[in-house]
Design a protein around this motif. Structure first.
Motif, PDB file in Angstrom:
ATOM      1  N   PHE A  87       0.830  -1.197   0.000  1.00 44.28           N
ATOM      2  CA  PHE A  87       0.000   0.000   0.000  1.00 44.28           C
ATOM      3  C   PHE A  87       0.871   1.256   0.000  1.00 44.28           C
ATOM      4  CE2 PHE A  87      -1.914   3.181   3.013  1.00 44.28           C
ATOM      5  CZ  PHE A  87      -2.787   3.755   2.109  1.00 44.28           C
ATOM      6  N   HIS A  88       1.877   1.285   0.861  1.00 45.14           N
ATOM      7  CA  HIS A  88       2.716   2.473   0.988  1.00 45.14           C
ATOM      8  C   HIS A  88       3.651   2.642  -0.204  1.00 45.14           C
ATOM      9  CE1 HIS A  88       1.445   3.568   5.030  1.00 45.14           C
ATOM     10  NE2 HIS A  88       1.411   2.274   5.298  1.00 45.14           N
ATOM     11  N   SER A  89       4.198   1.551  -0.710  1.00 44.87           N
ATOM     12  CA  SER A  89       5.120   1.675  -1.843  1.00 44.87           C
ATOM     13  C   SER A  89       4.398   2.206  -3.079  1.00 44.87           C
ATOM     14  CB  SER A  89       5.785   0.331  -2.153  1.00 44.87           C
ATOM     15  OG  SER A  89       4.837  -0.644  -2.527  1.00 44.87           O
ATOM     16  N   LYS A  90       3.136   1.809  -3.257  1.00 44.00           N
ATOM     17  CA  LYS A  90       2.370   2.334  -4.394  1.00 44.00           C
ATOM     18  C   LYS A  90       2.138   3.835  -4.248  1.00 44.00           C
ATOM     19  CE  LYS A  90      -1.889   1.891  -7.073  1.00 44.00           C
ATOM     20  NZ  LYS A  90      -2.061   3.360  -7.135  1.00 44.00           N
ATOM     21  N   ARG A  91       1.820   4.288  -3.040  1.00 42.05           N
ATOM     22  CA  ARG A  91       1.607   5.722  -2.824  1.00 42.05           C
ATOM     23  C   ARG A  91       2.891   6.500  -3.103  1.00 42.05           C
ATOM     24  NH1 ARG A  91      -3.269   6.506   0.294  1.00 42.05           N
ATOM     25  NH2 ARG A  91      -2.589   8.378   1.399  1.00 42.05           N
ATOM     26  N   ALA A  92       4.031   5.936  -2.699  1.00 45.09           N
ATOM     27  CA  ALA A  92       5.304   6.605  -2.958  1.00 45.09           C
ATOM     28  C   ALA A  92       5.620   6.636  -4.450  1.00 45.09           C
ATOM     29  CB  ALA A  92       6.423   5.907  -2.190  1.00 45.09           C
ATOM     30  N   GLU A  93       5.336   5.545  -5.147  1.00 44.10           N
ATOM     31  CA  GLU A  93       5.554   5.517  -6.594  1.00 44.10           C
ATOM     32  C   GLU A  93       4.652   6.527  -7.296  1.00 44.10           C
ATOM     33  OE1 GLU A  93       7.781   4.083  -8.308  1.00 44.10           O
ATOM     34  OE2 GLU A  93       8.553   2.401  -7.147  1.00 44.10           O
ATOM     35  N   ASP A  94       3.428   6.670  -6.813  1.00 45.39           N
ATOM     36  CA  ASP A  94       2.520   7.659  -7.399  1.00 45.39           C
ATOM     37  C   ASP A  94       3.070   9.074  -7.229  1.00 45.39           C
ATOM     38  OD1 ASP A  94       0.796   5.670  -8.162  1.00 45.39           O
ATOM     39  OD2 ASP A  94      -0.618   5.964  -6.508  1.00 45.39           O
ATOM     40  N   LEU A  95       3.632   9.354  -6.055  1.00 43.62           N
ATOM     41  CA  LEU A  95       4.213  10.671  -5.827  1.00 43.62           C
ATOM     42  C   LEU A  95       5.431  10.889  -6.713  1.00 43.62           C
ATOM     43  CD1 LEU A  95       4.544  13.354  -4.396  1.00 43.62           C
ATOM     44  CD2 LEU A  95       5.653  12.156  -2.489  1.00 43.62           C
ATOM     45  N   LYS A  96       6.265   9.886  -6.846  1.00 37.21           N
ATOM     46  CA  LYS A  96       7.429   9.990  -7.729  1.00 37.21           C
ATOM     47  C   LYS A  96       6.984  10.293  -9.157  1.00 37.21           C
ATOM     48  CE  LYS A  96      11.366   7.327  -9.492  1.00 37.21           C
ATOM     49  NZ  LYS A  96      12.176   6.083  -9.356  1.00 37.21           N
ATOM     50  N   ARG A  97       5.974   9.589  -9.614  1.00 37.79           N
ATOM     51  CA  ARG A  97       5.470   9.801 -10.976  1.00 37.79           C
ATOM     52  C   ARG A  97       4.943  11.227 -11.135  1.00 37.79           C
ATOM     53  NH1 ARG A  97       2.041   6.166 -10.764  1.00 37.79           N
ATOM     54  NH2 ARG A  97       3.459   4.504 -11.394  1.00 37.79           N
ATOM     55  N   ASP A  98       4.254  11.713 -10.107  1.00 39.18           N
ATOM     56  CA  ASP A  98       3.715  13.064 -10.181  1.00 39.18           C
ATOM     57  C   ASP A  98       4.828  14.105 -10.266  1.00 39.18           C
ATOM     58  OD1 ASP A  98       1.360  14.997  -9.778  1.00 39.18           O
ATOM     59  OD2 ASP A  98       2.712  15.588  -8.160  1.00 39.18           O
ATOM     60  N   ILE A  99       5.888  13.923  -9.496  1.00 40.12           N
ATOM     61  CA  ILE A  99       7.021  14.858  -9.540  1.00 40.12           C
ATOM     62  C   ILE A  99       7.632  14.878 -10.942  1.00 40.12           C
ATOM     63  CG2 ILE A  99       9.374  15.273  -8.687  1.00 40.12           C
ATOM     64  CD1 ILE A  99       8.419  14.076  -5.989  1.00 40.12           C
ATOM     65  N   LEU A 100       7.892  13.690 -11.494  1.00 42.75           N
ATOM     66  CA  LEU A 100       8.535  13.616 -12.805  1.00 42.75           C
ATOM     67  C   LEU A 100       7.627  14.144 -13.907  1.00 42.75           C
ATOM     68  CD1 LEU A 100      10.338  10.161 -12.514  1.00 42.75           C
ATOM     69  CD2 LEU A 100      11.299  12.449 -12.206  1.00 42.75           C
ATOM     70  N   GLU A 101       6.328  13.890 -13.811  1.00 46.13           N
ATOM     71  CA  GLU A 101       5.412  14.396 -14.828  1.00 46.13           C
ATOM     72  C   GLU A 101       5.353  15.917 -14.809  1.00 46.13           C
ATOM     73  OE1 GLU A 101       1.678  12.462 -14.299  1.00 46.13           O
ATOM     74  OE2 GLU A 101       2.292  10.654 -15.358  1.00 46.13           O
ATOM     75  N   GLN A 102       5.427  16.502 -13.618  1.00 48.70           N
ATOM     76  CA  GLN A 102       5.454  17.965 -13.550  1.00 48.70           C
ATOM     77  C   GLN A 102       6.690  18.524 -14.243  1.00 48.70           C
ATOM     78  OE1 GLN A 102       4.359  20.113  -9.884  1.00 48.70           O
ATOM     79  NE2 GLN A 102       3.998  18.092  -8.986  1.00 48.70           N
ATOM     80  N   VAL A 103       7.821  17.848 -14.062  1.00 50.11           N
ATOM     81  CA  VAL A 103       9.060  18.305 -14.698  1.00 50.11           C
ATOM     82  C   VAL A 103       8.937  18.188 -16.213  1.00 50.11           C
ATOM     83  CG1 VAL A 103      11.540  17.917 -14.920  1.00 50.11           C
ATOM     84  CG2 VAL A 103      10.434  17.687 -12.685  1.00 50.11           C
ATOM     85  N   VAL A 104       8.410  17.070 -16.678  1.00 47.82           N
ATOM     86  CA  VAL A 104       8.223  16.875 -18.113  1.00 47.82           C
ATOM     87  C   VAL A 104       7.266  17.922 -18.679  1.00 47.82           C
ATOM     88  CG1 VAL A 104       7.270  15.308 -19.837  1.00 47.82           C
ATOM     89  CG2 VAL A 104       8.777  14.414 -18.062  1.00 47.82           C
ATOM     90  N   ASP A 105       6.206  18.224 -17.920  1.00 49.45           N
ATOM     91  CA  ASP A 105       5.205  19.181 -18.391  1.00 49.45           C
ATOM     92  C   ASP A 105       5.783  20.566 -18.613  1.00 49.45           C
ATOM     93  OD1 ASP A 105       3.242  17.309 -18.455  1.00 49.45           O
ATOM     94  OD2 ASP A 105       2.320  17.874 -16.544  1.00 49.45           O
ATOM     95  N   LEU A 106       6.872  20.890 -17.942  1.00 46.45           N
ATOM     96  CA  LEU A 106       7.480  22.209 -18.114  1.00 46.45           C
ATOM     97  C   LEU A 106       7.849  22.476 -19.575  1.00 46.45           C
ATOM     98  CD1 LEU A 106       9.861  22.548 -15.044  1.00 46.45           C
ATOM     99  CD2 LEU A 106       7.923  24.011 -15.612  1.00 46.45           C
ATOM    100  N   GLY A 107       8.257  21.425 -20.280  1.00 41.39           N
ATOM    101  CA  GLY A 107       8.758  21.649 -21.628  1.00 41.39           C
ATOM    102  C   GLY A 107       7.966  21.017 -22.739  1.00 41.39           C
ATOM    103  N   LYS A 108       6.867  20.348 -22.395  1.00 37.96           N
ATOM    104  CA  LYS A 108       6.205  19.593 -23.458  1.00 37.96           C
ATOM    105  C   LYS A 108       4.852  20.144 -23.873  1.00 37.96           C
ATOM    106  CE  LYS A 108       3.532  16.338 -20.729  1.00 37.96           C
ATOM    107  NZ  LYS A 108       2.260  16.830 -21.230  1.00 37.96           N
TER     108      LYS A 108
END
Length: 529
Positions: free
Chosen positions: A66-87
């Motif tokens: 349960f916790h590892s999935k929540r952490a992976e979701d947060l990681k994905r959200d951080i990286l998607e925000q970075v990608v969104d800056l330029g795409k």
């Protein structure tokens, strides 16, 4: 238009994400990003991207599914925000180390230009398996210094339920000179000296500030390097890890030789839907986790540890407060009292530890309760708990996994050691965890050994990690900063000392606290406690 693709990294079997900008023939050499009308905005985004690359994000994650999935979701959200800056607005999926976009049909008279944009590093604590005590952070400082000490600017720590606005975070950190020693966070402090902090700063506990992990906190790389150097010459001395956020602040402060925590108002614990978050770089999902329907009452067996001398004062409190929430409950004592009733397990009472009694309870749960009952909760007779909220929380955990849940402490983690669930706030076991424990040869080394520590040692030896929830509390509400409790829906507290335990229960834990009943408000004012 822009897109994100993958570029083969030379000499290694991995890929770098890159931005693809499609421009018409004869266009100026300046890359134009979608929605940006001038080169100044383009340069601003490029600067933010470079600064983000200098931040190492560390999510204080756990290995439970349960916790590892929540952490992976947060990681994905951080990286998607970075990608969104330029795409621009292209849809995107991010995997652990790559960014994937759909295929596009580009016209013949357009040309491609590729620009490499490396993503920031996002680490999950539970995946750093070189240290049993990785969750205590300080043992990782040497590795952080070696790996990131030259090419990074900040280490930013957060919990799995922290939400981050990465652009706002960059703008916030930019205010601080990254070449200096900085310890940044949302400041907490004790209003009164408290046992969980060993009564530190007893004359004026408000002077010492420590970070609220839920809001995120940051260390500048020069400070990380200094801490790594200090750890080499002065290894961690404390045997116990009790309140990590306070202990880290003490270690960094180092009796005045190191920096105090610098409060950062943009590090917030307001809910993401709050009206107060316009200036926040971080927010916090401050609600009780619920993953479907709460588990059934009959799925939770509650074991209360008591002894004859407390039958008259502690047990009546349980019966006035939370007993009615439990469908299956038994009281285990050194004396069979039919008026309660209590069960004598044949284990003599001890003044401390109670390891023999606890292991007898585990044996009884496994051998004398329905095998269809998946959860066991072991509490003290002065534990105040919300079984109603616990049933919601347990909906997020798989009882087929070996789950051992509660408030996590540590013993000797600077030099090996193990983590354990402190017993006063309640210890929650899946039946699977009890089965694996009792199938092993790990037992009490004496009848009065500390049961919670022996259990931690046993599960550590079995390779079964304990699972931490900050909603369980070893102490009373007054022993924690009000601002810390303000973004929690607590599951338990512990101790009747110098409080009205019935009032505490109905203020903090009762299912209907704050709701209207016959035209009158139920509950008490938390500020009075």
């Amino acid at each position: 238009m822009s897109a994100i693709g993958l570029l083969q990294a030379p000499g290694v079997g991995s890929y770098w994400p890159f931005a693809v900008t499609v421009i018409s023939e004869g266009a100026e050499d300046e890359t134009e990003l979608p929605g940006l009308q001038n080169s100044e905005k383009s340069r601003t985004i490029s600067k933010i991207g470079r600064e983000l690359k200098g931040i190492v994000f560390v999510i204080q994650s756990q290995s439970n599914s349960f916790h590892s999935k929540r952490a992976e979701d947060l990681k994905r959200d951080i990286l998607e925000q970075v990608v969104d800056l330029g795409k621009g607005c292209l849809p995107v999926k991010t995997n652990e180390n790559s960014v994937v976009i759909p295929e596009y049909d580009f016209k013949d008279k357009l040309m491609f230009r590729k620009k490499v944009h490396e993503l920031p590093t996002v680490l999950l604590i539970h995946q750093i398996d070189r240290h049993e005590g990785a969750w205590t952070i300080l043992p990782l400082m040497t590795d952080f210094s070696v790996t990131y000490g030259r090419n990074s600017s900040w280490i930013f720590f957060c919990e799995e339920d922290t939400r981050i606005q990465v652009v706002k975070l960059v703008e916030t950190l930019r205010r601080f000179d990254k070449s200096k020693d900085w310890f940044l966070g949302k400041a907490l402090y004790d209003e009164e000296s408290t046992i969980i902090h060993h009564y530190a700063f007893a004359e004026n506990p408000t002077v010492f500030k420590f970070p609220d992990f839920a809001a995120g906190w940051a260390l500048s790389i020069p400070l990380v390097n200094k801490l790594a150097k200090k750890l080499k010459s002065e290894p961690l001395k404390s045997d116990f890890t009790i309140d990590l956020k306070h202990e880290i602040a003490l270690y960094i402060w180092h009796k005045g030789e190191g920096p105090h925590l610098t409060p950062v108002p943009e590090f917030c614990t307001d809910d993401v839907n709050s009206l107060k978050i316009d200036n926040c770089a971080t927010t916090f999902s401050n609600f009780l986790p619920l993953c479907g329907e709460p588990v059934n009452k009959e799925d939770v067996f509650v074991a209360v540890k008591t002894c004859r001398k407390f039958h008259g004062d502690r047990i009546p409190v349980v019966k006035q407060t939370w007993e009615r929430e439990a469908a299956l409950i038994e009281y285990y004592s050194d004396y069979a009292d039919v008026s309660i009733p209590t069960i004598d397990l044949g284990i003599p009472n001890t003044d401390r530890g109670h390891c023999g009694k606890t292991f007898a309870i585990l044996e009884r749960f496994l051998n004398h309760t329905s095998p269809r009952t998946p959860w066991l909760v072991v509490v003290d007779d002065d534990t105040l708990i919300s079984i109603f909220r616990l049933r919601k929380l347990l909906s997020c955990y798989d009882p087929n996994e070996p789950v051992f849940l509660g408030e996590r402490y540590g013993y000797g983690l600077g030099t090996g050691g193990y983590s354990y669930i402190t017993g006063g706030g309640g210890m929650v076991f899946s039946r699977t965890a009890v089965q694996k424990l009792l199938a092993s040869k790990c037992r009490c080394y004496s009848m009065d050994a500390p049961d919670d520590m022996v259990l931690g040692m046993c599960f550590s030896g079995l390779g079964i990690p304990i699972t931490h929830s900050p909603l369980f509390h070893q102490a009373r509400p007054m022993d924690y900063p009000k601002d810390y409790l303000s973004h929690q829906i607590p599951v338990s507290f512990h101790k009747h000392w110098n409080i009205d335990p019935v009032k505490v229960y109905f203020t903090w834990l009762a299912p209907n606290t704050g709701e209207s009943h016959n035209g009158k408000k139920v509950g008490y004012n938390r500020e009075d406690l």
